[in-house]
Design a protein around this motif. Structure first.
Motif, short mmCIF file in Angstrom:
data_model
loop_
_atom_site.label_atom_id
_atom_site.label_comp_id
_atom_site.label_asym_id
_atom_site.label_seq_id
_atom_site.Cartn_x
_atom_site.Cartn_y
_atom_site.Cartn_z
N PHE A 1 1.04 -1.26 0.06
CA PHE A 1 0.13 0.03 0.09
C PHE A 1 1.00 1.33 -0.27
O PHE A 1 0.52 2.22 -0.77
CB PHE A 1 -1.01 0.02 1.28
N SER B 1 1.13 4.02 -2.71
CA SER B 1 0.33 5.29 -2.22
C SER B 1 0.15 6.42 -3.20
O SER B 1 -0.93 6.96 -3.41
CB SER B 1 0.89 5.79 -1.02
N GLY C 1 -7.05 -0.40 -2.50
CA GLY C 1 -6.90 0.98 -1.77
C GLY C 1 -7.67 2.11 -2.25
O GLY C 1 -7.95 2.98 -1.50
#
Length: 405
Positions: free
Chosen positions: A160, A164, A234
Protein backbone atom coordinates in the motif's frame (compact mmCIF):
# COMPACT_ATOMS: atom_id res chain seq x y z
CA UNK A 1 -60.46 9.17 40.02
CA UNK A 2 -63.22 6.91 41.15
CA UNK A 3 -61.59 3.64 40.08
CA UNK A 4 -63.11 0.54 41.64
CA UNK A 5 -60.60 -2.30 41.83
CA UNK A 6 -61.69 -5.88 42.22
CA UNK A 7 -58.87 -7.81 43.99
CA UNK A 8 -59.60 -11.00 42.10
CA UNK A 9 -59.89 -9.31 38.71
CA UNK A 10 -56.78 -7.19 39.24
CA UNK A 11 -54.80 -10.24 40.35
CA UNK A 12 -55.31 -11.93 37.03
CA UNK A 13 -55.44 -8.64 35.09
CA UNK A 14 -58.97 -9.41 33.85
CA UNK A 15 -61.24 -6.55 32.78
CA UNK A 16 -64.42 -6.07 34.81
CA UNK A 17 -66.09 -4.50 31.80
CA UNK A 18 -65.43 -5.60 28.19
CA UNK A 19 -62.94 -3.26 26.53
CA UNK A 20 -61.53 -1.88 29.81
CA UNK A 21 -58.74 -2.98 32.12
CA UNK A 22 -58.33 -2.08 35.80
CA UNK A 23 -54.83 -2.05 37.27
CA UNK A 24 -54.52 -2.47 41.02
CA UNK A 25 -51.45 -1.33 42.90
CA UNK A 26 -50.56 -3.57 45.82
CA UNK A 27 -47.68 -1.41 46.95
CA UNK A 28 -48.98 1.82 48.49
CA UNK A 29 -45.51 3.37 48.32
CA UNK A 30 -45.70 3.39 44.51
CA UNK A 31 -49.01 5.27 44.72
CA UNK A 32 -47.48 7.85 47.04
CA UNK A 33 -44.46 8.41 44.78
CA UNK A 34 -46.61 8.82 41.69
CA UNK A 35 -48.94 11.18 43.55
CA UNK A 36 -46.00 13.32 44.67
CA UNK A 37 -44.63 13.40 41.12
CA UNK A 38 -47.98 14.58 39.76
CA UNK A 39 -48.25 17.27 42.41
CA UNK A 40 -44.70 18.45 41.72
CA UNK A 41 -45.39 18.63 38.00
CA UNK A 42 -48.58 20.61 38.62
CA UNK A 43 -46.67 23.06 40.81
CA UNK A 44 -44.04 23.57 38.10
CA UNK A 45 -46.72 24.17 35.46
CA UNK A 46 -48.40 26.81 37.65
CA UNK A 47 -45.45 28.55 39.27
CA UNK A 48 -42.34 27.82 37.14
CA UNK A 49 -43.40 26.97 33.60
CA UNK A 50 -39.88 27.71 32.30
CA UNK A 51 -38.57 24.67 34.15
CA UNK A 52 -40.98 22.35 32.36
CA UNK A 53 -38.49 21.73 29.52
CA UNK A 54 -35.89 20.52 32.01
CA UNK A 55 -38.29 17.94 33.44
CA UNK A 56 -39.01 16.58 29.99
CA UNK A 57 -35.34 15.98 29.31
CA UNK A 58 -35.18 13.39 32.09
CA UNK A 59 -38.29 11.53 30.97
CA UNK A 60 -37.64 7.82 30.49
CA UNK A 61 -39.61 6.02 27.83
CA UNK A 62 -40.50 2.42 28.36
CA UNK A 63 -38.97 0.16 25.69
CA UNK A 64 -41.31 -1.25 23.10
CA UNK A 65 -42.09 -4.91 23.47
CA UNK A 66 -40.80 -7.38 20.89
CA UNK A 67 -43.48 -7.72 18.24
CA UNK A 68 -43.49 -11.26 16.89
CA UNK A 69 -45.56 -10.27 13.86
CA UNK A 70 -43.29 -7.40 12.76
CA UNK A 71 -39.84 -7.99 14.25
CA UNK A 72 -39.45 -11.76 13.99
CA UNK A 73 -39.88 -11.90 10.17
CA UNK A 74 -36.98 -9.46 9.77
CA UNK A 75 -34.70 -11.64 11.89
CA UNK A 76 -35.84 -14.67 9.92
CA UNK A 77 -35.07 -12.84 6.65
CA UNK A 78 -31.56 -12.04 7.87
CA UNK A 79 -30.84 -15.73 8.52
CA UNK A 80 -32.37 -16.78 5.20
CA UNK A 81 -30.18 -14.25 3.34
CA UNK A 82 -27.04 -15.64 4.99
CA UNK A 83 -28.09 -19.20 4.14
CA UNK A 84 -28.89 -18.20 0.55
CA UNK A 85 -25.50 -16.51 0.22
CA UNK A 86 -23.70 -19.64 1.36
CA UNK A 87 -25.71 -21.77 -1.07
CA UNK A 88 -24.98 -19.44 -4.01
CA UNK A 89 -21.28 -19.27 -3.18
CA UNK A 90 -21.03 -23.07 -2.96
CA UNK A 91 -22.95 -23.39 -6.23
CA UNK A 92 -20.66 -21.02 -8.12
CA UNK A 93 -17.56 -22.82 -6.84
CA UNK A 94 -18.91 -26.30 -7.58
CA UNK A 95 -19.97 -25.55 -11.17
CA UNK A 96 -17.13 -23.06 -11.78
CA UNK A 97 -19.53 -20.26 -12.67
CA UNK A 98 -17.57 -17.17 -13.69
CA UNK A 99 -20.29 -14.74 -12.56
CA UNK A 100 -19.44 -13.17 -9.16
CA UNK A 101 -21.73 -14.49 -6.48
CA UNK A 102 -22.55 -10.92 -5.37
CA UNK A 103 -24.17 -10.28 -8.75
CA UNK A 104 -26.33 -13.38 -8.32
CA UNK A 105 -27.35 -12.14 -4.87
CA UNK A 106 -28.28 -8.75 -6.33
CA UNK A 107 -30.43 -10.40 -9.01
CA UNK A 108 -32.12 -12.62 -6.40
CA UNK A 109 -32.92 -9.50 -4.36
CA UNK A 110 -34.42 -7.91 -7.46
CA UNK A 111 -36.62 -10.97 -7.97
CA UNK A 112 -37.81 -11.04 -4.35
CA UNK A 113 -38.54 -7.31 -4.42
CA UNK A 114 -40.42 -7.73 -7.69
CA UNK A 115 -42.53 -10.56 -6.29
CA UNK A 116 -43.52 -8.36 -3.35
CA UNK A 117 -45.53 -6.21 -5.79
CA UNK A 118 -47.61 -9.18 -6.95
CA UNK A 119 -50.96 -9.23 -5.16
CA UNK A 120 -50.75 -12.93 -4.31
CA UNK A 121 -47.42 -12.48 -2.48
CA UNK A 122 -47.72 -8.86 -1.40
CA UNK A 123 -48.96 -9.23 2.17
CA UNK A 124 -46.62 -12.09 3.04
CA UNK A 125 -43.40 -10.85 1.41
CA UNK A 126 -43.78 -7.30 2.68
CA UNK A 127 -43.37 -8.59 6.23
CA UNK A 128 -40.15 -10.39 5.34
CA UNK A 129 -38.67 -7.63 3.18
CA UNK A 130 -39.23 -4.99 5.86
CA UNK A 131 -35.54 -5.23 6.78
CA UNK A 132 -34.76 -3.47 3.49
CA UNK A 133 -36.85 -0.50 4.58
CA UNK A 134 -35.02 0.32 7.80
CA UNK A 135 -33.30 3.67 8.20
CA UNK A 136 -30.23 4.21 5.95
CA UNK A 137 -28.36 5.46 9.02
CA UNK A 138 -28.89 2.09 10.70
CA UNK A 139 -27.46 0.34 7.64
CA UNK A 140 -24.42 2.64 7.52
CA UNK A 141 -23.62 2.38 11.22
CA UNK A 142 -24.09 -1.41 11.15
CA UNK A 143 -22.32 -2.52 7.98
CA UNK A 144 -19.87 0.23 7.04
CA UNK A 145 -17.43 -0.32 9.96
CA UNK A 146 -17.27 -4.02 9.04
CA UNK A 147 -16.64 -3.48 5.32
CA UNK A 148 -14.15 -0.64 5.62
CA UNK A 149 -12.10 -2.07 8.49
CA UNK A 150 -12.01 -5.57 6.99
CA UNK A 151 -10.73 -4.25 3.65
CA UNK A 152 -8.15 -1.96 5.25
CA UNK A 153 -6.92 -4.62 7.69
CA UNK A 154 -6.45 -7.16 4.87
CA UNK A 155 -4.27 -4.83 2.75
CA UNK A 156 -0.51 -5.50 2.91
CA UNK A 157 0.80 -2.19 4.22
CA UNK A 158 4.20 -2.34 2.49
CA UNK A 159 2.51 -2.70 -0.91
CA UNK A 160 0.00 0.00 0.00
CA UNK A 161 2.81 2.42 0.87
CA UNK A 162 4.64 1.54 -2.34
CA UNK A 163 1.49 2.24 -4.39
CA UNK A 164 0.30 5.19 -2.28
CA UNK A 165 1.11 7.82 -4.92
CA UNK A 166 -0.95 6.04 -7.58
CA UNK A 167 -3.76 5.37 -5.09
CA UNK A 168 -3.96 9.00 -3.99
CA UNK A 169 -3.78 10.21 -7.59
CA UNK A 170 -6.72 8.07 -8.66
CA UNK A 171 -8.71 8.49 -5.46
CA UNK A 172 -8.52 12.27 -5.02
CA UNK A 173 -8.11 14.11 -8.35
CA UNK A 174 -9.60 11.15 -10.21
CA UNK A 175 -12.68 11.09 -8.00
CA UNK A 176 -13.16 14.86 -8.30
CA UNK A 177 -12.88 14.73 -12.11
CA UNK A 178 -15.29 11.80 -12.28
CA UNK A 179 -17.78 13.64 -10.07
CA UNK A 180 -17.76 16.86 -12.07
CA UNK A 181 -17.72 15.02 -15.42
CA UNK A 182 -20.75 12.98 -14.43
CA UNK A 183 -22.45 16.06 -13.00
CA UNK A 184 -21.86 18.02 -16.21
CA UNK A 185 -23.45 15.26 -18.29
CA UNK A 186 -26.47 15.01 -15.99
CA UNK A 187 -26.86 18.79 -15.87
CA UNK A 188 -26.80 19.14 -19.65
CA UNK A 189 -28.81 16.11 -20.78
CA UNK A 190 -31.16 15.15 -17.91
CA UNK A 191 -33.57 17.94 -18.84
CA UNK A 192 -36.68 16.25 -17.46
CA UNK A 193 -35.29 16.42 -13.92
CA UNK A 194 -34.53 20.16 -14.08
CA UNK A 195 -31.47 19.84 -11.86
CA UNK A 196 -29.18 22.77 -11.22
CA UNK A 197 -25.44 22.17 -11.28
CA UNK A 198 -25.08 21.73 -7.49
CA UNK A 199 -27.74 19.02 -7.41
CA UNK A 200 -26.06 17.31 -10.37
CA UNK A 201 -22.74 17.44 -8.49
CA UNK A 202 -24.39 15.89 -5.43
CA UNK A 203 -25.68 13.05 -7.59
CA UNK A 204 -22.30 12.73 -9.32
CA UNK A 205 -20.35 12.20 -6.11
CA UNK A 206 -22.83 9.53 -5.01
CA UNK A 207 -22.56 7.39 -8.15
CA UNK A 208 -18.86 7.94 -8.88
CA UNK A 209 -17.44 5.93 -5.96
CA UNK A 210 -16.44 2.39 -6.91
CA UNK A 211 -17.10 -0.87 -5.08
CA UNK A 212 -14.44 -3.42 -6.09
CA UNK A 213 -15.70 -6.40 -4.09
CA UNK A 214 -16.32 -8.58 -7.14
CA UNK A 215 -13.35 -7.19 -9.10
CA UNK A 216 -10.76 -7.85 -6.38
CA UNK A 217 -12.19 -11.34 -5.83
CA UNK A 218 -11.76 -12.13 -9.53
CA UNK A 219 -8.21 -10.71 -9.57
CA UNK A 220 -7.23 -12.87 -6.59
CA UNK A 221 -8.72 -15.94 -8.28
CA UNK A 222 -6.79 -15.26 -11.49
CA UNK A 223 -3.57 -14.85 -9.54
CA UNK A 224 -2.61 -11.44 -10.94
CA UNK A 225 -0.09 -9.13 -9.34
CA UNK A 226 -0.92 -8.34 -5.72
CA UNK A 227 0.09 -4.74 -6.35
CA UNK A 228 -2.77 -4.37 -8.85
CA UNK A 229 -5.30 -5.75 -6.33
CA UNK A 230 -3.98 -3.42 -3.62
CA UNK A 231 -4.15 -0.47 -6.04
CA UNK A 232 -7.81 -1.13 -6.84
CA UNK A 233 -8.80 -2.00 -3.28
CA UNK A 234 -6.90 0.92 -1.74
CA UNK A 235 -8.33 3.36 -4.28
CA UNK A 236 -11.86 2.23 -3.45
CA UNK A 237 -11.23 2.81 0.26
CA UNK A 238 -9.87 6.29 -0.36
CA UNK A 239 -12.50 7.39 -2.84
CA UNK A 240 -15.21 6.46 -0.33
CA UNK A 241 -13.79 9.15 1.94
CA UNK A 242 -13.54 11.64 -0.94
CA UNK A 243 -17.11 10.89 -2.02
CA UNK A 244 -18.40 11.52 1.52
CA UNK A 245 -16.39 14.74 1.69
CA UNK A 246 -17.84 15.99 -1.61
CA UNK A 247 -21.31 14.92 -0.52
CA UNK A 248 -21.03 16.92 2.71
CA UNK A 249 -19.85 20.02 0.82
CA UNK A 250 -22.53 19.96 -1.87
CA UNK A 251 -25.25 19.02 0.62
CA UNK A 252 -24.29 21.99 2.79
CA UNK A 253 -24.48 24.39 -0.16
CA UNK A 254 -27.87 23.02 -1.27
CA UNK A 255 -29.41 22.89 2.20
CA UNK A 256 -28.18 26.34 3.26
CA UNK A 257 -27.86 28.52 0.16
CA UNK A 258 -26.56 32.02 0.79
CA UNK A 259 -26.44 34.63 -1.94
CA UNK A 260 -24.51 37.07 0.26
CA UNK A 261 -21.41 34.89 0.52
CA UNK A 262 -18.53 35.72 -1.79
CA UNK A 263 -16.54 33.15 -3.72
CA UNK A 264 -13.69 33.54 -1.21
CA UNK A 265 -16.02 32.80 1.70
CA UNK A 266 -17.27 29.69 -0.08
CA UNK A 267 -13.72 28.53 -0.84
CA UNK A 268 -12.76 29.10 2.78
CA UNK A 269 -15.72 26.99 3.96
CA UNK A 270 -14.71 24.25 1.53
CA UNK A 271 -11.12 24.32 2.79
CA UNK A 272 -12.24 24.12 6.42
CA UNK A 273 -14.58 21.22 5.63
CA UNK A 274 -11.80 19.45 3.76
CA UNK A 275 -9.36 19.79 6.66
CA UNK A 276 -11.95 18.75 9.22
CA UNK A 277 -13.20 15.70 7.33
CA UNK A 278 -10.29 14.53 5.19
CA UNK A 279 -7.44 15.29 7.60
CA UNK A 280 -9.16 15.02 10.97
CA UNK A 281 -10.53 11.55 10.18
CA UNK A 282 -7.16 9.92 9.35
CA UNK A 283 -5.49 11.54 12.37
CA UNK A 284 -8.20 10.24 14.70
CA UNK A 285 -8.02 6.78 13.11
CA UNK A 286 -4.24 6.64 13.56
CA UNK A 287 -4.50 7.73 17.20
CA UNK A 288 -7.17 5.11 17.89
CA UNK A 289 -5.01 2.47 16.22
CA UNK A 290 -2.06 3.31 18.45
CA UNK A 291 -4.29 3.07 21.53
CA UNK A 292 -5.58 -0.35 20.45
CA UNK A 293 -2.02 -1.55 19.77
CA UNK A 294 -0.98 -0.40 23.23
CA UNK A 295 -3.88 -2.24 24.88
CA UNK A 296 -3.34 -5.43 22.84
CA UNK A 297 0.23 -5.49 24.07
CA UNK A 298 -1.12 -6.62 27.45
CA UNK A 299 -3.09 -9.55 25.95
CA UNK A 300 -1.39 -12.81 25.02
CA UNK A 301 -2.87 -15.83 23.26
CA UNK A 302 -6.49 -14.95 23.98
CA UNK A 303 -8.32 -14.84 20.61
CA UNK A 304 -11.69 -13.96 22.16
CA UNK A 305 -10.31 -10.81 23.81
CA UNK A 306 -8.27 -9.75 20.78
CA UNK A 307 -11.17 -10.21 18.38
CA UNK A 308 -13.43 -8.29 20.75
CA UNK A 309 -10.89 -5.47 20.86
CA UNK A 310 -10.85 -5.12 17.07
CA UNK A 311 -14.66 -5.15 16.88
CA UNK A 312 -15.01 -2.47 19.54
CA UNK A 313 -12.23 -0.42 17.96
CA UNK A 314 -13.88 -0.47 14.53
CA UNK A 315 -17.36 0.49 15.72
CA UNK A 316 -16.27 3.02 18.34
CA UNK A 317 -13.90 4.70 15.89
CA UNK A 318 -16.59 5.13 13.25
CA UNK A 319 -19.26 6.21 15.73
CA UNK A 320 -17.02 8.70 17.53
CA UNK A 321 -15.66 10.16 14.29
CA UNK A 322 -19.04 10.59 12.63
CA UNK A 323 -21.30 11.41 15.56
CA UNK A 324 -19.09 13.24 18.06
CA UNK A 325 -16.10 14.68 16.18
CA UNK A 326 -17.89 15.27 12.84
CA UNK A 327 -14.93 14.01 10.83
CA UNK A 328 -14.75 11.30 8.20
CA UNK A 329 -15.52 7.98 9.83
CA UNK A 330 -14.53 6.15 6.65
CA UNK A 331 -11.06 7.70 6.57
CA UNK A 332 -10.69 7.04 10.30
CA UNK A 333 -11.50 3.35 9.75
CA UNK A 334 -9.05 3.13 6.84
CA UNK A 335 -6.19 4.46 9.00
CA UNK A 336 -7.26 2.27 11.92
CA UNK A 337 -7.16 -0.84 9.73
CA UNK A 338 -3.84 0.10 8.10
CA UNK A 339 -2.27 0.92 11.48
CA UNK A 340 -3.27 -2.43 12.97
CA UNK A 341 -2.21 -4.21 9.77
CA UNK A 342 1.23 -2.60 9.97
CA UNK A 343 1.60 -3.82 13.57
CA UNK A 344 0.27 -7.33 13.12
CA UNK A 345 2.92 -8.65 15.48
CA UNK A 346 0.97 -7.13 18.37
CA UNK A 347 -1.60 -9.89 17.75
CA UNK A 348 -0.60 -13.03 19.62
CA UNK A 349 0.67 -15.95 17.48
CA UNK A 350 -2.30 -18.11 18.45
CA UNK A 351 -4.75 -15.30 17.61
CA UNK A 352 -3.44 -14.18 14.20
CA UNK A 353 -5.39 -16.72 12.16
CA UNK A 354 -8.64 -16.48 14.20
CA UNK A 355 -8.66 -12.66 13.90
CA UNK A 356 -8.02 -12.82 10.16
CA UNK A 357 -10.67 -15.50 9.51
CA UNK A 358 -13.20 -13.79 11.77
CA UNK A 359 -13.02 -10.48 9.88
CA UNK A 360 -13.00 -12.26 6.53
CA UNK A 361 -16.19 -14.09 7.52
CA UNK A 362 -17.77 -10.93 8.90
CA UNK A 363 -17.01 -9.05 5.67
CA UNK A 364 -18.47 -11.90 3.62
CA UNK A 365 -21.71 -11.89 5.63
CA UNK A 366 -22.01 -8.09 5.43
CA UNK A 367 -21.58 -8.12 1.65
CA UNK A 368 -24.06 -10.98 1.33
CA UNK A 369 -26.76 -9.15 3.27
CA UNK A 370 -26.13 -5.79 1.59
CA UNK A 371 -26.27 -7.03 -2.00
CA UNK A 372 -29.59 -8.78 -1.39
CA UNK A 373 -31.00 -5.72 0.39
CA UNK A 374 -29.88 -3.46 -2.45
CA UNK A 375 -31.74 -5.66 -4.93
CA UNK A 376 -34.90 -5.56 -2.82
CA UNK A 377 -34.71 -1.78 -2.42
CA UNK A 378 -34.27 -1.27 -6.17
CA UNK A 379 -37.26 -3.48 -6.98
CA UNK A 380 -39.55 -2.04 -4.33
CA UNK A 381 -38.75 1.67 -4.57
CA UNK A 382 -36.86 2.50 -7.78
CA UNK A 383 -38.27 0.29 -10.56
CA UNK A 384 -41.98 1.08 -9.88
CA UNK A 385 -41.20 4.80 -10.22
CA UNK A 386 -39.33 4.56 -13.52
CA UNK A 387 -40.75 6.56 -16.43
CA UNK A 388 -40.08 6.37 -20.13
CA UNK A 389 -37.48 9.13 -20.04
CA UNK A 390 -35.55 7.34 -17.29
CA UNK A 391 -34.35 4.46 -19.48
CA UNK A 392 -32.30 6.54 -21.95
CA UNK A 393 -31.00 8.53 -18.98
CA UNK A 394 -29.86 5.29 -17.29
CA UNK A 395 -28.07 4.15 -20.43
CA UNK A 396 -26.39 7.54 -20.83
CA UNK A 397 -25.36 7.49 -17.16
CA UNK A 398 -23.94 3.98 -17.54
CA UNK A 399 -21.81 5.02 -20.51
CA UNK A 400 -20.72 8.26 -18.82
CA UNK A 401 -19.53 6.51 -15.66
CA UNK A 402 -17.43 4.04 -17.63
CA UNK A 403 -15.89 6.78 -19.75
CA UNK A 404 -15.05 8.84 -16.65
CA UNK A 405 -13.57 5.89 -14.82
Amino acid sequence: LGLIADPVASKYNKPLIPGTTIRAYKDEEIDKQEFKAVCKLGFIIREKPDELENTEECAVEEPNEFDVRDDLPMLFTLIVICAWGGFVRALTHHFHISIPYTIILLVSGLIVGGLSHIVAFCNTLHKYTAIARISPQHILYTFLPILIFESAYAIPVHIFVKSSLQILLVAFPGMVLCTFGTALTCWQFFSAYQWDFLVACLFGCIVSATDPVAVVAILRTLGVSEQLSVLIDGESLMNDGVAILLFEIFHEFIAHPSEDETIWKIMMDVAISFCRIAIGGPIFGWVTGRVVIFLLGYVYNDPAVEISATICAAYLTYWTAEYLLKVSGVMALVLLGLTLSAERTVISPVSVEPVHHFWEMLGYLANTVLFVLVGIVISETAIPNLGREDFPYLFLLYVTLHVMR
